[in-house]
Write a protein that holds these residues in place. Structure first.
Motif, PDB file in Angstrom:
ATOM      1  N   LEU A  99     104.790  77.182  62.054  1.00 10.16           N
ATOM      2  CA  LEU A  99     104.434  78.310  62.590  1.00 10.16           C
ATOM      3  C   LEU A  99     102.456  79.276  62.532  1.00 10.16           C
ATOM      4  O   LEU A  99     101.681  79.516  63.423  1.00 10.16           O
ATOM      5  N   LEU A 100     102.693  79.288  61.033  1.00 13.01           N
ATOM      6  CA  LEU A 100     101.395  79.583  60.646  1.00 13.01           C
ATOM      7  C   LEU A 100     100.174  79.125  60.261  1.00 13.01           C
ATOM      8  O   LEU A 100      99.643  79.310  61.050  1.00 13.01           O
ATOM      9  N   ALA A 101     100.742  77.883  61.149  1.00 14.15           N
ATOM     10  CA  ALA A 101      99.431  76.697  61.072  1.00 14.15           C
ATOM     11  C   ALA A 101      99.268  76.953  62.503  1.00 14.15           C
ATOM     12  O   ALA A 101      97.705  76.670  62.562  1.00 14.15           O
ATOM     13  N   VAL A 102      99.969  75.850  62.916  1.00  9.19           N
ATOM     14  CA  VAL A 102      99.528  75.661  64.588  1.00  9.19           C
ATOM     15  C   VAL A 102      99.599  76.349  65.063  1.00  9.19           C
ATOM     16  O   VAL A 102      98.926  77.141  65.995  1.00  9.19           O
TER      17      VAL A 102
ATOM     18  N   GLN B 268      92.216  79.940  68.954  1.00  9.66           N
ATOM     19  CA  GLN B 268      91.071  80.557  71.119  1.00  9.66           C
ATOM     20  C   GLN B 268      90.307  81.773  70.543  1.00  9.66           C
ATOM     21  O   GLN B 268      89.408  81.707  71.699  1.00  9.66           O
ATOM     22  N   ALA B 269      90.679  82.035  69.551  1.00  6.98           N
ATOM     23  CA  ALA B 269      89.589  83.714  69.298  1.00  6.98           C
ATOM     24  C   ALA B 269      88.591  83.395  68.875  1.00  6.98           C
ATOM     25  O   ALA B 269      87.393  84.328  69.546  1.00  6.98           O
ATOM     26  N   ILE B 270      88.401  81.869  68.478  1.00  6.41           N
ATOM     27  CA  ILE B 270      86.780  81.741  68.557  1.00  6.41           C
ATOM     28  C   ILE B 270      86.563  81.255  69.296  1.00  6.41           C
ATOM     29  O   ILE B 270      85.003  81.614  70.041  1.00  6.41           O
ATOM     30  N   SER B 271      86.805  80.646  70.514  1.00  9.06           N
ATOM     31  CA  SER B 271      86.936  80.138  71.695  1.00  9.06           C
ATOM     32  C   SER B 271      85.726  81.078  72.574  1.00  9.06           C
ATOM     33  O   SER B 271      85.091  81.716  73.544  1.00  9.06           O
ATOM     34  N   LEU B 272      87.143  82.430  72.303  1.00 15.34           N
ATOM     35  CA  LEU B 272      86.854  83.362  73.348  1.00 15.34           C
ATOM     36  C   LEU B 272      86.007  84.163  72.584  1.00 15.34           C
ATOM     37  O   LEU B 272      84.841  85.167  73.555  1.00 15.34           O
ATOM     38  N   TRP B 273      85.385  84.307  71.232  1.00 11.32           N
ATOM     39  CA  TRP B 273      84.322  85.196  70.926  1.00 11.32           C
ATOM     40  C   TRP B 273      82.840  84.505  71.654  1.00 11.32           C
ATOM     41  O   TRP B 273      81.432  84.752  71.158  1.00 11.32           O
ATOM     42  N   ASN B 274      83.156  83.352  71.026  1.00 10.65           N
ATOM     43  CA  ASN B 274      82.083  81.565  70.603  1.00 10.65           C
ATOM     44  C   ASN B 274      81.859  81.048  71.235  1.00 10.65           C
ATOM     45  O   ASN B 274      82.091  79.577  71.032  1.00 10.65           O
TER      46      ASN B 274
ATOM     47  N   ILE C 295      93.582  80.363  79.805  1.00  8.85           N
ATOM     48  CA  ILE C 295      94.540  79.938  78.316  1.00  8.85           C
ATOM     49  C   ILE C 295      94.536  80.577  76.796  1.00  8.85           C
ATOM     50  O   ILE C 295      94.961  80.468  76.297  1.00  8.85           O
ATOM     51  N   ALA C 296      93.434  80.336  76.854  1.00  4.60           N
ATOM     52  CA  ALA C 296      92.401  81.190  74.941  1.00  4.60           C
ATOM     53  C   ALA C 296      92.828  82.097  75.288  1.00  4.60           C
ATOM     54  O   ALA C 296      93.310  82.786  74.345  1.00  4.60           O
ATOM     55  N   THR C 297      92.915  83.326  76.173  1.00  5.09           N
ATOM     56  CA  THR C 297      93.406  84.294  76.471  1.00  5.09           C
ATOM     57  C   THR C 297      94.964  84.520  76.137  1.00  5.09           C
ATOM     58  O   THR C 297      94.597  85.449  74.920  1.00  5.09           O
ATOM     59  N   ALA C 298      95.644  84.312  77.369  1.00  2.00           N
ATOM     60  CA  ALA C 298      97.071  84.013  76.660  1.00  2.00           C
ATOM     61  C   ALA C 298      97.480  83.962  75.004  1.00  2.00           C
ATOM     62  O   ALA C 298      98.303  84.591  74.535  1.00  2.00           O
ATOM     63  N   ASP C 299      96.786  82.188  74.298  1.00  2.00           N
ATOM     64  CA  ASP C 299      96.955  81.728  73.466  1.00  2.00           C
ATOM     65  C   ASP C 299      96.726  83.994  72.442  1.00  2.00           C
ATOM     66  O   ASP C 299      97.428  83.875  71.221  1.00  2.00           O
ATOM     67  N   VAL C 300      95.431  84.082  72.822  1.00  2.00           N
ATOM     68  CA  VAL C 300      95.479  85.420  71.510  1.00  2.00           C
ATOM     69  C   VAL C 300      96.847  86.196  71.758  1.00  2.00           C
ATOM     70  O   VAL C 300      96.393  87.607  70.681  1.00  2.00           O
ATOM     71  N   LEU C 301      96.349  86.752  73.038  1.00  2.00           N
ATOM     72  CA  LEU C 301      97.487  87.746  73.479  1.00  2.00           C
ATOM     73  C   LEU C 301      98.908  87.448  73.287  1.00  2.00           C
ATOM     74  O   LEU C 301      99.398  88.497  72.043  1.00  2.00           O
ATOM     75  N   ILE C 302      98.986  86.497  72.381  1.00  2.00           N
ATOM     76  CA  ILE C 302     100.311  86.481  72.172  1.00  2.00           C
ATOM     77  C   ILE C 302     100.447  85.685  70.771  1.00  2.00           C
ATOM     78  O   ILE C 302     101.119  86.138  70.081  1.00  2.00           O
ATOM     79  N   GLY C 303      99.780  85.236  70.382  1.00  2.00           N
ATOM     80  CA  GLY C 303      99.069  84.589  68.771  1.00  2.00           C
ATOM     81  C   GLY C 303      99.457  85.302  67.917  1.00  2.00           C
ATOM     82  O   GLY C 303      99.520  84.647  66.484  1.00  2.00           O
ATOM     83  N   TRP C 304      98.825  86.584  67.847  1.00  2.00           N
ATOM     84  CA  TRP C 304      99.265  87.027  66.486  1.00  2.00           C
ATOM     85  C   TRP C 304     100.229  87.205  65.828  1.00  2.00           C
ATOM     86  O   TRP C 304     100.687  87.157  65.050  1.00  2.00           O
ATOM     87  N   CYS C 305     101.178  87.283  66.998  1.00  2.00           N
ATOM     88  CA  CYS C 305     103.016  87.317  66.512  1.00  2.00           C
ATOM     89  C   CYS C 305     103.236  86.196  66.196  1.00  2.00           C
ATOM     90  O   CYS C 305     104.174  86.049  65.076  1.00  2.00           O
TER      91      CYS C 305
ATOM     92  N   GLY D 148      96.408  79.253  63.204  1.00  2.00           N
ATOM     93  CA  GLY D 148      95.936  78.949  62.662  1.00  2.00           C
ATOM     94  C   GLY D 148      94.791  78.621  63.663  1.00  2.00           C
ATOM     95  O   GLY D 148      94.384  78.802  64.659  1.00  2.00           O
ATOM     96  N   PHE D 149      95.978  77.436  64.814  1.00  3.87           N
ATOM     97  CA  PHE D 149      95.481  76.741  65.966  1.00  3.87           C
ATOM     98  C   PHE D 149      95.108  77.424  67.110  1.00  3.87           C
ATOM     99  O   PHE D 149      94.301  77.288  67.727  1.00  3.87           O
TER     100      PHE D 149
END
Length: 145
Positions: free
Chosen positions: A16-19, A28-34, A59-69, A22-23
């Motif tokens: 969970l930490l890596a995939v 996806q935060a990198i994708s939204l940022w740049n 998809i990137a937005t959804a991954d960032v919104l939920i991915g912090w958990c 991390g990914f």
């Protein structure tokens, strides 16, 4: 908890930490940022159609919104925190859904002649997401008495 259950939970936490964190979250935060940087390092496909790019941004937005958990739940599983076991249902279900959705979406893209990802990498990415999700779900059902 027996040693097999402990190993499943620790493995799920590390994955969970890596995939997940991390990914999915950081990538996806990198994708939204740049977006151009994400294309350059391979997180996003170069030359995507406008419709595909809109989908990828969603998809990137959804991954960032939920991915912090994924980070606190992954750490919780590694450290054996009781609350993390049941919380693992959320990332487990999301990652299984993501693996299956990505399998069918990329298969449809391939049939239409728009190869999104090289085949060995596509199968590996699907398998890693699926295994991470299944291990997280298994951790949620492990006896914690």
């Amino acid at each position: 908890m027996d040693s097999i259950s402990t190993m499943i939970s620790i493995t799920a936490g590390i994955m969970l930490l890596a995939v997940g964190f991390g990914f999915h979250f950081l990538g996806q935060a990198i994708s939204l940022w740049n977006w151009p940087l994400a294309e350059r390092i391979g997180f996003q496909e170069k030359g995507a159609s406008p419709a595909q790019k809109d989908y990828e941004i969603g998809i990137a937005t959804a991954d960032v919104l939920i991915g912090w958990c994924y980070c606190p739940i992954g750490l919780g599983l590694v450290l054996g925190w009781r609350w993390a076991y049941m919380a693992a249902i959320l990332p487990g279900a999301i990652l299984v859904y993501h693996a299956l959705g990505f399998w069918f979406w990329t298969a449809a893209q391939n049939r239409d002649g728009r190869r999104i990802m090289a085949e060995p990498l596509r199968r590996i990415w699907i398998a890693v997401n699926l295994v991470t999700g299944i291990l997280a779900l298994a951790s949620a059902w492990i006896d914690r008495a």
